[in-house]
Enzyme design. Sequence first.
Site, PDB file in Angstrom:
ATOM      1  N   ARG A 149      22.506   2.887  -8.856  1.00  0.00           N
ATOM      2  CA  ARG A 149      21.772   3.331  -7.675  1.00  0.00           C
ATOM      3  C   ARG A 149      21.680   2.232  -6.612  1.00  0.00           C
ATOM      4  O   ARG A 149      20.986   2.377  -5.601  1.00  0.00           O
ATOM      5  CB  ARG A 149      20.363   3.792  -8.092  1.00  0.00           C
ATOM      6  CG  ARG A 149      19.667   4.704  -7.076  1.00  0.00           C
ATOM      7  CD  ARG A 149      18.429   5.347  -7.683  1.00  0.00           C
ATOM      8  NE  ARG A 149      17.478   4.374  -8.179  1.00  0.00           N
ATOM      9  CZ  ARG A 149      16.513   3.804  -7.440  1.00  0.00           C
ATOM     10  NH1 ARG A 149      16.375   4.126  -6.176  1.00  0.00           N
ATOM     11  NH2 ARG A 149      15.687   2.936  -7.989  1.00  0.00           N
ATOM     12  N   LYS A 150      22.388   1.134  -6.821  1.00  0.00           N
ATOM     13  CA  LYS A 150      22.389   0.034  -5.849  1.00  0.00           C
ATOM     14  C   LYS A 150      23.362   0.338  -4.710  1.00  0.00           C
ATOM     15  O   LYS A 150      24.361  -0.354  -4.513  1.00  0.00           O
ATOM     16  CB  LYS A 150      22.765  -1.285  -6.545  1.00  0.00           C
ATOM     17  CG  LYS A 150      21.761  -1.722  -7.599  1.00  0.00           C
ATOM     18  CD  LYS A 150      22.224  -2.995  -8.295  1.00  0.00           C
ATOM     19  CE  LYS A 150      21.248  -3.422  -9.385  1.00  0.00           C
ATOM     20  NZ  LYS A 150      21.722  -4.631 -10.105  1.00  0.00           N
ATOM     21  N   THR A 151      23.057   1.405  -4.000  1.00  0.00           N
ATOM     22  CA  THR A 151      23.935   1.887  -2.939  1.00  0.00           C
ATOM     23  C   THR A 151      23.363   1.532  -1.568  1.00  0.00           C
ATOM     24  O   THR A 151      22.231   1.073  -1.451  1.00  0.00           O
ATOM     25  CB  THR A 151      24.105   3.407  -3.050  1.00  0.00           C
ATOM     26  OG1 THR A 151      22.811   4.017  -3.144  1.00  0.00           O
ATOM     27  CG2 THR A 151      24.914   3.785  -4.273  1.00  0.00           C
ATOM     28  N   HIS A 287      31.004  -0.475  -6.538  1.00  0.00           N
ATOM     29  CA  HIS A 287      30.629  -0.064  -5.178  1.00  0.00           C
ATOM     30  C   HIS A 287      29.975  -1.150  -4.340  1.00  0.00           C
ATOM     31  O   HIS A 287      29.858  -0.998  -3.124  1.00  0.00           O
ATOM     32  CB  HIS A 287      29.717   1.170  -5.221  1.00  0.00           C
ATOM     33  CG  HIS A 287      28.476   1.010  -6.051  1.00  0.00           C
ATOM     34  ND1 HIS A 287      27.287   0.573  -5.533  1.00  0.00           N
ATOM     35  CD2 HIS A 287      28.253   1.231  -7.364  1.00  0.00           C
ATOM     36  CE1 HIS A 287      26.374   0.537  -6.498  1.00  0.00           C
ATOM     37  NE2 HIS A 287      26.941   0.939  -7.616  1.00  0.00           N
TER      38      HIS A 287
END
Length: 304
Positions: A149-151, A287
């Site tokens: 979730r480190k987006t 990502h």
Amino acid sequence: MSTAAEQTDLLPGQNLAHLLPPSWKQVIPTWFAEDTPSYDWAGFVVGEEEQDAILWGKSGGVVAGVPFFDEIFKYVDCTVEWLVPEGTVIPDGAKTKVAVVRGKARDLLLGERVGLNLLARASGIATVSRRFRDLAREEGWGGVIAGTRKTTPGFRIVEKYGMIVGGIDPHRHDLSSMVMLKDNHIWAHGSITNAVKAVRRVAGFSLLVNVECQDFAEADEAIAAGANIVMLDNLVGAELHGAAKQLKDKWRGKREFLIETSGGIVEGSLTSRVGPDIDILSTSAVHQGTPHVDFSLKIQPRKK
């Protein structure tokens, strides 16, 4: 690498664009408002003659982001004809025709940078995701490679979509998608057991509970309390695989659960973290800081 359908495990006729919620399109005007907040000085020069522009792939990678690119150019009244399907690997070292974009010259140039930036980012994530998944498969490991979730705030749906095109699991999409109890949750509540029981009372049966654990003892407590997934965070080598095996042996036939490894996993360390007792490998390296795939959009010279 093989075809898009094989890489993303799609059945014939399936389309990843169908995953996207209608609400995502609301962000398109904000992207244009950011890129052209006032007058389009250069666009005044080129006028409104209908033109074709070639989308070139200039560096090797997996093409991803097609529905977003389409919608960007639809917003400025242009159409896109794709020459390769999404998920295709374009070769490095040579320019590849990827699509043809048609519209008025001024509109093509309005959408150019917004579309290219989007495509470059999504394709970069898909490319690294594909590489991580292929490395795991080459090791004979059949578990799940997942992102995190480190987006980028406001850009998560694009980045998660790139992971899916690349053939990996996007993990949870937001705080509401799955219960994840990390160290701060545990410390704030007092214990793993109390935290799991408390969240179970409100989360119901439909949400999985994932608990971040620092060692075998914490993971054992989490499983006993009813966790569905235990994340062995930052454990490596013999400590990781020994703890995973011990947990599987102890609880076999008593509880169903998955073991996730996470923390500091990069391409060079991936193979050391997979093993017969590991079910999930999650990493932000697919990502965060990934190189973009290079694309350009070139309007074709007018025929004399």
